[in-house]
Structure formats: structure tokens, C-alpha cells
Motif scaffolding. Structure first.
Motif, PDB file in Angstrom:
ATOM      1  N   PHE A 191       0.842  -1.218   0.000  1.00 60.52           N
ATOM      2  CA  PHE A 191       0.000   0.000   0.000  1.00 60.52           C
ATOM      3  C   PHE A 191       0.872   1.262   0.000  1.00 60.52           C
ATOM      4  CE2 PHE A 191      -3.426  -2.722   1.941  1.00 60.52           C
ATOM      5  CZ  PHE A 191      -4.321  -2.568   0.899  1.00 60.52           C
ATOM      6  N   VAL A 192       1.953   1.225   0.763  1.00 58.03           N
ATOM      7  CA  VAL A 192       2.858   2.384   0.834  1.00 58.03           C
ATOM      8  C   VAL A 192       3.481   2.647  -0.543  1.00 58.03           C
ATOM      9  CG1 VAL A 192       5.077   3.173   1.809  1.00 58.03           C
ATOM     10  CG2 VAL A 192       3.335   2.146   3.306  1.00 58.03           C
ATOM     11  N   ASP A 193       3.993   1.590  -1.178  1.00 57.63           N
ATOM     12  CA  ASP A 193       4.660   1.753  -2.491  1.00 57.63           C
ATOM     13  C   ASP A 193       3.690   2.303  -3.534  1.00 57.63           C
ATOM     14  OD1 ASP A 193       6.923   0.724  -1.345  1.00 57.63           O
ATOM     15  OD2 ASP A 193       6.694  -1.293  -2.181  1.00 57.63           O
ATOM     16  N   GLU A 194       2.471   1.756  -3.529  1.00 57.31           N
ATOM     17  CA  GLU A 194       1.469   2.182  -4.517  1.00 57.31           C
ATOM     18  C   GLU A 194       1.135   3.667  -4.324  1.00 57.31           C
ATOM     19  OE1 GLU A 194      -2.170   0.024  -3.925  1.00 57.31           O
ATOM     20  OE2 GLU A 194      -3.172   1.126  -5.532  1.00 57.31           O
ATOM     21  N   THR A 195       1.012   4.089  -3.072  1.00 56.64           N
ATOM     22  CA  THR A 195       0.647   5.490  -2.793  1.00 56.64           C
ATOM     23  C   THR A 195       1.773   6.434  -3.211  1.00 56.64           C
ATOM     24  OG1 THR A 195      -0.742   4.776  -0.989  1.00 56.64           O
ATOM     25  CG2 THR A 195      -0.046   7.075  -0.943  1.00 56.64           C
ATOM     26  N   ILE A 196       3.010   6.053  -2.913  1.00 57.55           N
ATOM     27  CA  ILE A 196       4.136   6.926  -3.293  1.00 57.55           C
ATOM     28  C   ILE A 196       4.152   7.122  -4.811  1.00 57.55           C
ATOM     29  CG2 ILE A 196       6.676   7.062  -3.403  1.00 57.55           C
ATOM     30  CD1 ILE A 196       6.686   5.678  -0.631  1.00 57.55           C
ATOM     31  N   LYS A 197       3.860   6.044  -5.541  1.00 61.14           N
ATOM     32  CA  LYS A 197       3.860   6.124  -7.004  1.00 61.14           C
ATOM     33  C   LYS A 197       2.717   7.012  -7.504  1.00 61.14           C
ATOM     34  CE  LYS A 197       3.596   2.125  -8.597  1.00 61.14           C
ATOM     35  NZ  LYS A 197       3.121   0.971  -9.278  1.00 61.14           N
ATOM     36  N   ASN A 198       1.547   6.854  -6.883  1.00 60.93           N
ATOM     37  CA  ASN A 198       0.355   7.520  -7.428  1.00 60.93           C
ATOM     38  C   ASN A 198       0.199   8.984  -7.051  1.00 60.93           C
ATOM     39  OD1 ASN A 198      -0.324   5.203  -8.683  1.00 60.93           O
ATOM     40  ND2 ASN A 198      -1.790   4.534  -7.125  1.00 60.93           N
ATOM     41  N   CYS A 199       0.845   9.411  -5.972  1.00 65.30           N
ATOM     42  CA  CYS A 199       0.565  10.797  -5.526  1.00 65.30           C
ATOM     43  C   CYS A 199       1.626  11.797  -5.984  1.00 65.30           C
ATOM     44  CB  CYS A 199       0.411  10.852  -3.994  1.00 65.30           C
ATOM     45  SG  CYS A 199       1.974  10.850  -3.137  1.00 65.30           S
ATOM     46  N   GLN A 200       2.632  11.326  -6.715  1.00 68.46           N
ATOM     47  CA  GLN A 200       3.793  12.214  -6.898  1.00 68.46           C
ATOM     48  C   GLN A 200       3.513  13.508  -7.658  1.00 68.46           C
ATOM     49  OE1 GLN A 200       6.848   9.468  -8.016  1.00 68.46           O
ATOM     50  NE2 GLN A 200       6.141   9.259 -10.108  1.00 68.46           N
TER      51      GLN A 200
END
Ligand SMILES: Nc1ncnc2c1ncn2[C@@H]1O[C@H](COP(=O)(O)OP(=O)(O)OP(=O)(O)O)[C@@H](O)[C@H]1O
Ligand SMILES: Cc1cn([C@H]2C[C@H](O)[C@@H](COP(=O)(O)O)O2)c(=O)[nH]c1=O
Ligand SMILES: [Mg+2]
Length: 210
Positions: A191-200
Motif C-alpha cells: 500500500f505504501v509503495d502504490e501510494t508513493i507512485k500515485n501521488c507524486q
């Protein structure tokens, strides 16, 4: 430059937040990612020391006064969190304004009143709620050491988290945290990795301000 993600770990006392957030932080550091770890209450400042005294029952304050101090403790660090995010560093936070609302509203104070002092803080990109029932929390190491660690109170806190989750369904994930620490870490990391990718490329919004 791509901005970092603001990721919060929430949950009742002894749900395993600190164990998991440190594991995720260390994994990310080992991979060479830009990441910063902090927690609220941050107990070292003057305000933080007063909060620590309250939680360990060496001082007493009214429910309203301690609520405002918890919020002030977040505002002390808000600009530094924004600076990290804008510099491309993701920030992992062990509790945030949702703890503030859930724990004070569990005492019977109005939920909207509880939100007011935290309005305008950086809005998280992801809230990971580590969910265990009160009896599981009670069975874990250390339960009962601090002021709020009583089964009936934690039951109320858990039900207030459910209410907050409904209001924040865009950013909120509930994770069943009753399994082993080893089972949980990879789920949380994804979940952390996906969020970092999607919010940049998204703007950093303000919490509880439309
Ligand atoms: N998945 C797990 N299963 C069993 N025990 C766990 C698990 N995760 C953590 N623990 C143990 O439970 C206790 C509380 O863990 P931890 O400090 O991570 O919880 P916490 O949510 O940060 O608590 P607090 O809200 O009081 O800060 C510790 O003794 C820890 O070793
Ligand atoms: C941020 C925040 C926390 N609390 C409560 C929740 C816990 O009972 C303690 C903090 O314990 P930790 O082991 O340091 O996580 O404080 C609160 O009532 N209000 C808040 O804003
Ligand atoms: Mg903890």
C-alpha cells in the motif's frame, strides 16, 4: 521534482503500529528511498513533555486543554513535514489528527469540535488503520501502562475510527492486524509503495478544509 507521500499509521493502542512503521521505514531506507519517520505525540518538545506527563498520569488537564495540546504538537512539526514532502521525501507518521479526534471524541466531546484545531494540516495521502479488537490489544505487551489503555475506552476509539474511515474512504485502508508481524509487513509495504507512485504529481491538500 516528484513530491513525497504523507502516510499515517493509525489504530487502537497496542495494535502494532510502531512495530510495523519501523519495519517499513527500515526496508525503505535499505532500498535507498527518501523517507522520514516521525510520530505524534512527539514527546520531546515542551508541549510534548506536558503531553507525556498527562499520558503517564503525572499531571492532569481538562479534556479540552489536552486535546488542544495534542493538536499544537502537530502544528509544531507541520512545516517540517511539508518541507520533506516538497523535497521528494515520503513521511511516515505513527498517529496523526485521527488519533486526536478518535481519542477525544471517545470521551464524549463533539466530533466536529475535535477536528477544528487540526483543520489545515497537511492532508495525508494514505491512512493505514491497523485493526485489532480490544481483547487482542489487551493481550499484547505493555497494555495498561498509559492513561487510555482500558478495554472499554479502546472499544469506543475503535468505533470512532470506523466513523472516520467512512468520511475518508478515498485515503483510508483498514488492515486486519491480528496476524503475525511478519504477515503484515508485506501487505502494508505494498500500500505504501502504490501510494508513493500515485501521488507524486498531486498537490498537497489541507486536512478538513474543502
Ligand atoms: N502482529 C503482532 N502480533 C503479536 N504481538 C505484536 C504484533 N505486533 C506487535 N506486537 C507486540 O505488541 C506490543 C505493542 O506493539 P506496538 O508497540 O508496535 O503497538 P502500538 O500500536 O505502537 O502501541 P501504542 O499504541 O501503545 O503505541 C509490543 O509488545 C509488540 O512486540
Ligand atoms: C496523537 C494523539 C494520541 N493520543 C493518545 C493515543 C495513545 O493512547 C497515546 C499515545 O501513545 P503512543 O504510544 O505514543 O502512540 O495518546 C491522543 O489522545 N490524541 C492524539 O492527538
Ligand atoms: Mg506505538
Amino acid at each position: 521534482m516528484a513530491r513525497g507521500a504523507l502516510i499515517i499509521f493509525e489504530g487502537v493502542d497496542r495494535s502494532g503500529k510502531s512495530t510495523q512503521i519501523k519495519r517499513i521505514f527500515n526496508q525503505m531506507l535499505n532500498k535507498g528511498e527518501k523517507v522520514y519517520l516521525t510520530r505524534f505525540p512527539e514527546r520531546t518538545s515542551e508541549i510534548g513533555q506536558t503531553i507525556n506527563g498527562y499520558l503517564t498520569s503525572s499531571n492532569n488537564l481538562s479534556d479540552q486543554a489536552i486535546h488542544l495540546l495534542f493538536s499544537a504538537n502537530r502544528w509544531e512539526h507541520a512545516q517540517s513535514i511539508l518541507n520533506y514532502l516538497n523535497n521528494g521525501t515520503s513521511v511516515l507518521v505513527d498517529r496523526y489528527a485521527f488519533s486526536g479526534v478518535a481519542f477525544t471524541a471517545a470521551k464524549g466531546l463533539d466530533l466536529e469540535w475535535c477536528k477544528n484545531p487540526d483543520r489545515g494540516l497537511p492532508k495525508p495521502d494514505l491512512v493505514l488503520q491497523l485493526d485489532v479488537d480490544e481483547e487482542t490489544a489487551k493481550s499484547r505487551g505493555g497494555f495498561g501502562e498509559e492513561r487510555y489503555e482500558k478495554v472499554e475506552f479502546q472499544r469506543k476509539v475503535r468505533s470512532l475510527y470506523s466513523r472516520l474511515k467512512e468520511e475518508h474512504s478515498d485515503i483510508w485502508k483498514v488492515i486486519d492486524a491480528s496476524g503475525t508481524a511478519d504477515e503484515l509487513t508485506p501487505q502494508l509495504q505494498s500500500f505504501v509503495d502504490e501510494t508513493i507512485k500515485n501521488c507524486q504529481n498531486n498537490d498537497i491538500e489541507k486536512l478538513w478544509i474543502n
